[in-house]
Design a protein around this motif. Structure first.
Motif, PDB file in Angstrom:
ATOM      1  N   ALA A   1       0.820  -1.211   0.000  1.00  0.00           N
ATOM      2  CA  ALA A   1       0.000   0.000   0.000  1.00  0.00           C
ATOM      3  C   ALA A   1       0.852   1.258   0.000  1.00  0.00           C
ATOM      4  O   ALA A   1       0.551   2.229  -0.705  1.00  0.00           O
ATOM      5  CB  ALA A   1      -0.930  -0.004   1.212  1.00  0.00           C
ATOM      6  N   ARG A   2       1.923   1.284   0.782  1.00  0.00           N
ATOM      7  CA  ARG A   2       2.729   2.509   0.897  1.00  0.00           C
ATOM      8  C   ARG A   2       3.778   2.640  -0.189  1.00  0.00           C
ATOM      9  O   ARG A   2       4.046   3.739  -0.674  1.00  0.00           O
ATOM     10  CB  ARG A   2       3.404   2.558   2.273  1.00  0.00           C
ATOM     11  N   PHE A   3       4.403   1.513  -0.577  1.00  0.00           N
ATOM     12  CA  PHE A   3       5.547   1.596  -1.498  1.00  0.00           C
ATOM     13  C   PHE A   3       5.252   1.026  -2.882  1.00  0.00           C
ATOM     14  O   PHE A   3       6.103   1.093  -3.764  1.00  0.00           O
ATOM     15  CB  PHE A   3       6.756   0.872  -0.895  1.00  0.00           C
ATOM     16  N   GLY A   4       4.085   0.448  -3.058  1.00  0.00           N
ATOM     17  CA  GLY A   4       3.729  -0.089  -4.365  1.00  0.00           C
ATOM     18  C   GLY A   4       4.526  -1.312  -4.767  1.00  0.00           C
ATOM     19  O   GLY A   4       4.624  -1.636  -5.954  1.00  0.00           O
ATOM     20  N   LEU A   5       5.086  -2.020  -3.807  1.00  0.00           N
ATOM     21  CA  LEU A   5       5.878  -3.212  -4.105  1.00  0.00           C
ATOM     22  C   LEU A   5       4.984  -4.450  -4.142  1.00  0.00           C
ATOM     23  O   LEU A   5       4.051  -4.582  -3.353  1.00  0.00           O
ATOM     24  CB  LEU A   5       6.974  -3.400  -3.053  1.00  0.00           C
ATOM     25  N   ASP A   6       5.294  -5.348  -5.070  1.00  0.00           N
ATOM     26  CA  ASP A   6       4.518  -6.572  -5.208  1.00  0.00           C
ATOM     27  C   ASP A   6       4.939  -7.564  -4.123  1.00  0.00           C
ATOM     28  O   ASP A   6       6.125  -7.873  -3.999  1.00  0.00           O
ATOM     29  CB  ASP A   6       4.758  -7.186  -6.588  1.00  0.00           C
ATOM     30  N   PRO A   7       3.983  -8.071  -3.330  1.00  0.00           N
ATOM     31  CA  PRO A   7       4.352  -8.966  -2.229  1.00  0.00           C
ATOM     32  C   PRO A   7       4.971 -10.274  -2.698  1.00  0.00           C
ATOM     33  O   PRO A   7       5.694 -10.921  -1.943  1.00  0.00           O
ATOM     34  CB  PRO A   7       3.013  -9.214  -1.509  1.00  0.00           C
ATOM     35  N   TYR A   8       4.673 -10.637  -3.922  1.00  0.00           N
ATOM     36  CA  TYR A   8       5.161 -11.907  -4.455  1.00  0.00           C
ATOM     37  C   TYR A   8       6.557 -11.774  -5.055  1.00  0.00           C
ATOM     38  O   TYR A   8       7.446 -12.581  -4.801  1.00  0.00           O
ATOM     39  CB  TYR A   8       4.183 -12.396  -5.522  1.00  0.00           C
ATOM     40  N   ARG A   9       6.776 -10.738  -5.869  1.00  0.00           N
ATOM     41  CA  ARG A   9       8.036 -10.582  -6.608  1.00  0.00           C
ATOM     42  C   ARG A   9       9.055  -9.707  -5.895  1.00  0.00           C
ATOM     43  O   ARG A   9      10.265  -9.930  -6.020  1.00  0.00           O
ATOM     44  CB  ARG A   9       7.769  -9.979  -7.995  1.00  0.00           C
ATOM     45  N   ASP A  10       8.603  -8.675  -5.179  1.00  0.00           N
ATOM     46  CA  ASP A  10       9.508  -7.634  -4.702  1.00  0.00           C
ATOM     47  C   ASP A  10       9.901  -7.753  -3.236  1.00  0.00           C
ATOM     48  O   ASP A  10      10.879  -7.136  -2.809  1.00  0.00           O
ATOM     49  CB  ASP A  10       8.864  -6.253  -4.907  1.00  0.00           C
ATOM     50  N   ILE A  11       9.130  -8.506  -2.460  1.00  0.00           N
ATOM     51  CA  ILE A  11       9.375  -8.574  -1.018  1.00  0.00           C
ATOM     52  C   ILE A  11       9.904  -9.956  -0.669  1.00  0.00           C
ATOM     53  O   ILE A  11       9.285 -10.969  -0.997  1.00  0.00           O
ATOM     54  CB  ILE A  11       8.091  -8.289  -0.216  1.00  0.00           C
ATOM     55  N   GLN A  12      11.043 -10.004  -0.002  1.00  0.00           N
ATOM     56  CA  GLN A  12      11.588 -11.277   0.461  1.00  0.00           C
ATOM     57  C   GLN A  12      11.699 -11.247   1.978  1.00  0.00           C
ATOM     58  O   GLN A  12      12.366 -10.387   2.542  1.00  0.00           O
ATOM     59  CB  GLN A  12      12.961 -11.562  -0.147  1.00  0.00           C
ATOM     60  N   VAL A  13      11.032 -12.196   2.617  1.00  0.00           N
ATOM     61  CA  VAL A  13      11.146 -12.347   4.060  1.00  0.00           C
ATOM     62  C   VAL A  13      12.345 -13.237   4.355  1.00  0.00           C
ATOM     63  O   VAL A  13      12.491 -14.320   3.770  1.00  0.00           O
ATOM     64  CB  VAL A  13       9.860 -12.956   4.661  1.00  0.00           C
ATOM     65  N   LEU A  14      13.212 -12.767   5.244  1.00  0.00           N
ATOM     66  CA  LEU A  14      14.348 -13.549   5.713  1.00  0.00           C
ATOM     67  C   LEU A  14      14.152 -13.820   7.203  1.00  0.00           C
ATOM     68  O   LEU A  14      13.464 -13.060   7.890  1.00  0.00           O
ATOM     69  CB  LEU A  14      15.669 -12.804   5.498  1.00  0.00           C
ATOM     70  N   ALA A  15      14.762 -14.866   7.707  1.00  0.00           N
ATOM     71  CA  ALA A  15      14.658 -15.163   9.135  1.00  0.00           C
ATOM     72  C   ALA A  15      15.938 -15.841   9.602  1.00  0.00           C
ATOM     73  O   ALA A  15      16.574 -16.578   8.837  1.00  0.00           O
ATOM     74  CB  ALA A  15      13.450 -16.035   9.429  1.00  0.00           C
ATOM     75  N   PRO A  16      16.315 -15.630  10.864  1.00  0.00           N
ATOM     76  CA  PRO A  16      17.559 -16.215  11.373  1.00  0.00           C
ATOM     77  C   PRO A  16      17.479 -17.710  11.640  1.00  0.00           C
ATOM     78  O   PRO A  16      18.495 -18.383  11.670  1.00  0.00           O
ATOM     79  CB  PRO A  16      17.795 -15.457  12.685  1.00  0.00           C
ATOM     80  N   MET A  17      16.263 -18.252  11.899  1.00  0.00           N
ATOM     81  CA  MET A  17      16.164 -19.652  12.287  1.00  0.00           C
ATOM     82  C   MET A  17      14.865 -20.254  11.758  1.00  0.00           C
ATOM     83  O   MET A  17      13.972 -19.537  11.308  1.00  0.00           O
ATOM     84  CB  MET A  17      16.255 -19.795  13.810  1.00  0.00           C
ATOM     85  N   TYR A  18      14.778 -21.594  11.838  1.00  0.00           N
ATOM     86  CA  TYR A  18      13.628 -22.304  11.271  1.00  0.00           C
ATOM     87  C   TYR A  18      12.496 -22.463  12.273  1.00  0.00           C
ATOM     88  O   TYR A  18      11.327 -22.457  11.888  1.00  0.00           O
ATOM     89  CB  TYR A  18      14.067 -23.691  10.766  1.00  0.00           C
ATOM     90  N   ARG A  19      12.815 -22.618  13.552  1.00  0.00           N
ATOM     91  CA  ARG A  19      11.794 -22.934  14.537  1.00  0.00           C
ATOM     92  C   ARG A  19      11.140 -21.681  15.102  1.00  0.00           C
ATOM     93  O   ARG A  19      11.579 -20.579  14.870  1.00  0.00           O
ATOM     94  CB  ARG A  19      12.406 -23.758  15.681  1.00  0.00           C
ATOM     95  N   ASN A  20      10.137 -21.854  15.865  1.00  0.00           N
ATOM     96  CA  ASN A  20       9.269 -20.914  16.590  1.00  0.00           C
ATOM     97  C   ASN A  20       8.331 -20.155  15.641  1.00  0.00           C
ATOM     98  O   ASN A  20       8.408 -20.287  14.415  1.00  0.00           O
ATOM     99  CB  ASN A  20      10.040 -20.011  17.560  1.00  0.00           C
ATOM    100  N   HIS A  21       7.443 -19.372  16.223  1.00  0.00           N
ATOM    101  CA  HIS A  21       6.394 -18.721  15.440  1.00  0.00           C
ATOM    102  C   HIS A  21       6.946 -17.731  14.412  1.00  0.00           C
ATOM    103  O   HIS A  21       6.308 -17.472  13.389  1.00  0.00           O
ATOM    104  CB  HIS A  21       5.414 -18.005  16.372  1.00  0.00           C
ATOM    105  N   ALA A  22       8.106 -17.150  14.703  1.00  0.00           N
ATOM    106  CA  ALA A  22       8.705 -16.211  13.754  1.00  0.00           C
ATOM    107  C   ALA A  22       9.832 -16.870  12.966  1.00  0.00           C
ATOM    108  O   ALA A  22      10.708 -16.191  12.436  1.00  0.00           O
ATOM    109  CB  ALA A  22       9.220 -14.979  14.484  1.00  0.00           C
TER     110      ALA A  22
END
Length: 737
Positions: free
Chosen positions: A539-560
């Motif tokens: 909504a704010r930046f006009g970025l496509d959630p599928y192509r433009d946004i990459q979620v990274l995380a430090p670990m595999y377990r827990n809710h985050a």
């Protein structure tokens, strides 16, 4: 125990990790007709339409009511026409879908299964089944019968049908013999079977706990685990101790078998300096060959006086800079000169410090002189970025070296690369094995330039090549530290450098590209990540959630963690719809349209650990899926190979190396304490081009920034180079400039 014959109607739940299933099934009840029941237990992969005979007992679940808990089961052939039709169309036979199954059963009625067994040639009587189709069906029928027998043996070990098919395809009709003679071969030959699984099978067939083959397989497993964590070798005392703990045996029994492995050259023992208590390093043979060979070929390159860059006049940097409009600092000019005067040089620096600009000027100088330059990176994504940045073609290192499906490289010491200058970008991703293959393929008269950011996470594979070379004092290195690429109001690059210096990133309301959404709890962090990707950022930046946004995380377990976030993001960005049924890809939890990532190097398919693509096609009849990588390459996977793929809506920071994304979203929580390190946070932030959004707390960020104690990797490349330093000489003649 009670017995039921169940026609599987629906798989309500299945766990990839444990094999636990909740099935909805139809059971024929005498004098009462069919009855719907819930069947629960640990199964290998099963499909709706199959009939299974289960043994167990009834119990009443406090929430879900009566259920049948299964202790053991076996597959049985159906007896009714509808059952046979559903069975053949369930996916059990590759090449036969529901439509063709109906035609087969309509033609042969109750004789269908007997004909498949004894007269398969009669399938040619059915319109649409030609010679090729017939051969595929015959092969699939034989294969599933062999796998059924395998599963009788393997089901108690929790081994999936997918792995059973891999075992069959690896060993063919010898599969049962291999399992009974030496099940530990599975751990080395079959991707997806580890030592512990092989050990369970070994115990089942009566192999003794102190059997030499068990101890040796356990020691190899411990070494492979260490390699997976980045170490090239293990100290002998540590290896014996860990092996004894794994195998639950005495130290002397384990050490005795280790010495036997060393005597056969399965392992290499070498005395090294670097440990107060133990100076004997134990290598698996391929890793010793790679590290020793890497040092040898690097020394050969450095000590060879001949230079291919002396054969033609090379324009000076000032004239190239003036004509191209590129303005370089003294350090950048120095880096270019080192590349031309030293056989091997390193260019390192953080984001925005001008590495790409320097590289572009260097390549332009070589190209304008009519000399041959080659550009390569460890991954296809990085190679594409390198080509775009320099305006010159770039490839992966594997493609450059001519890797073939049989595991060999066309370019080697006997067939070296015909280039005057070779540039390797994203050199922090170079592991020992790949660096060895690269160095042995370089003409000793060529020049090599390694470009990378030494402050990023080390390579996924074993070794710490770039840092070892920088700290060896053998290779000339230029560190760029002046920041050029910094737009007004942008904090990404500034904060990346602050993190690298051990300073807390600036979090200001004036920023338009670096944000922190505060929360202490992992559950709330997961909710925020989902909301950010699905709603707020687009909504704010006009970025496509599928192509433009990459979620990274430090670990595999827990809710985050990666696993849970992938489930949430899949449901949000690619929900299950008609035509995208998960049942079409058994046990893989993948859907048509999913963003997926390759989990290991597959040289036959030319896809590598960390490559990301889109699942574009599912062929349930032939049990294949197709994934599009790099926008122009479609790669096929058999269902049995789907354990090489995983969801990629959220990936680890390590897997993101070599990539850039318009936006990176990263949860940073104190509950991730064990994984919070400076180089991890730095690597994550430097993956973003336009926007960084952190979700967590300032305290967690501070923990990461102040933790500069990266996990120690056992490598001896630095010592090997130091030992050879006296043998090195300078280039015979400096090129005209």
């Amino acid at each position: 125990m009670k017995k039921l014959d169940c026609l599987i109607e629906k798989i309500t739940y299945q766990s990839e990790e444990t094999g636990y299933h909740v099935l909805q099934a139809t059971v024929e009840v005498p004098e009462a007709g069919d009855e719907q029941v819930t069947v629960v237990g640990v199964f290998p992969e099963v499909n709706p339409g199959e009939t299974i005979r289960v043994f167990g007992d009834w119990f009443v679940h406090p929430r879900y009511g009566p259920q049948f808990r299964v202790d053991t089961f076996e597959r049985v052939y159906p007896t009714t026409l509808l059952g046979i039709q559903r069975y053949l169309g369930s996916g059990v036979l590759k090449g036969v879908g529901p439509v063709l199954a109906e035609r087969i059963v309509n033609t042969f009625k109750e004789e269908t299964l007997d004909i498949l067994d004894q007269q398969p040639e009669r399938l040619r009587e059915i319109n649409g089944i030609g010679r090729s189709k017939l051969e595929r069906i015959k092969h699939a029928w034989i294969e599933q019968k062999v796998v059924q027998k395998l599963m009788i043996f393997l089901q108690s070990q929790g081994i999936s049908t997918r792995i059973a098919y891999k075992i069959y395809r690896t060993y063919g009709e010898r599969a049962m013999d291999v399992l009974e003679e030496n099940p530990f071969l599975l751990a080395s030959d079959i991707h997806g079977v580890g030592f512990r699984t092989a050990d369970r099978i070994a115990q089942q067939i009566g192999i003794k706990p102190d059997a030499p083959q068990r101890i040796q397989a356990g020691l190899v497993f411990v070494q492979q685990q260490s390699i997976g964590e980045g170490s090239v070798f293990q100290w002998q005392n540590d290896l014996v101790q860990k092996g004894a703990e794994l195998l639950e045996l005495e130290l002397e029994a384990v050490k005795s078998q280790l010495l036997e492995m060393v005597s056969r050259k399965d392992c290499i023992a070498e005395r090294l300096s670097g440990s107060e208590t133990d100076s004997t390093a134990i290598y698996l043979y391929p890793m010793h060959q790679a590290e020793n060979g890497l040092a040898f070929y690097l020394q050969q390159l450095l000590s060879t006086p001949r230079s291919r860059l002396t054969k033609r006049r090379i324009p000076d940097s000032a004239s190239i800079s003036a004509s191209s409009g590129i303005q370089l600092t003294e350090s950048q000019f120095c880096a270019v000169d080192l590349a031309l005067t030293q056989k091997v040089s390193i260019l390192t620096g953080g984001p925005g410090t001008g590495k790409t600009t320097t590289l572009r000027l260097l390549v332009d100088r070589i190209a304008s002189a009519g000399l041959k330059v080659a550009l390569a990176s460890p991954t296809g994504r990085a190679a594409k970025r390198l080509s775009e940045a320099t305006g010159h073609p770039a490839s992966t290192i594997h493609r450059l070296l001519g890797y073939s499906a049989d595991g060999t490289f066309a370019q080697n010491e006997e067939n070296t690369l015909d280039v005057d200058l070779l540039v390797i970008d994203e050199a922090s991703m170079l592991d020992t094995m790949l660096a060895y293959q690269l160095l042995r393929a370089i003409d000793p008269a060529s020049h090599l330039v390694l470009v990378g950011d030494a402050n990023q996470l080390p390579s996924v594979g074993a070794g710490d090549v770039l840092r070892d070379l920088i700290h060896s004092d053998v290779v000339s290195t230029t560190h760029l530290d002046s920041i050029f690429r910094q737009e007004a109001g942008s904090w990404i690059i500034e904060n990346a450098h602050r993190i690298q210096r051990g300073e807390i990133p600036i979090l200001t309301q004036e920023s338009n590209d670096f944000f922190l959404f505060k929360t202490e709890k992992a559950e709330r962090a997961a909710e925020l990540v989902l909301d950010l990707v699905e709603n707020r950022i687009p909504a704010r930046f006009g970025l496509d959630p599928y192509r433009d946004i990459q979620v990274l995380a430090p670990m595999y377990r827990n809710h985050a963690g990666i696993d849970h976030l992938n489930q949430l993001l899949q449901e949000s960005l690619n929900p299950e719809k008609s035509g995208k049924k998960e049942g079409g890809i058994p046990a893989a939890r993948l859907r048509l349209g999913d963003k997926v990532m390759q989990l290991r190097n597959n040289y036959q398919k030319e896809v590598f650990n960390g490559d990301i693509g889109i699942l574009e096609r599912v062929d349930r009849e032939d049990q294949l899926v197709e994934v599009r990588f790099d926008e122009d390459r479609l790669v096929s996977y058999d269902y049995s190979e789907l354990d090489e793929l995983t969801l990629a809506y959220c990936i680890s920071v390590h897997k993101s190396q070599g990539s850039e994304y318009p936006c990176v979203v990263l949860p940073v929580l104190t509950s991730q304490y064990v994984m919070l390190q400076r180089n991890l946070l730095y690597t994550a932030v430097t993956r973003a081009r336009q926007l960084v959004v952190l979700v967590g707390t300032k305290r967690a960020i501070a923990i990461a920034v102040h933790n500069n104690r990266a996990a120690q990797r056992n490598t001896a490349l630095r010592q090997r180079l130091a030992a050879q330093k006296g043998k090195l000489s300078t280039v015979e003649q400096e090129p005209a400039r």
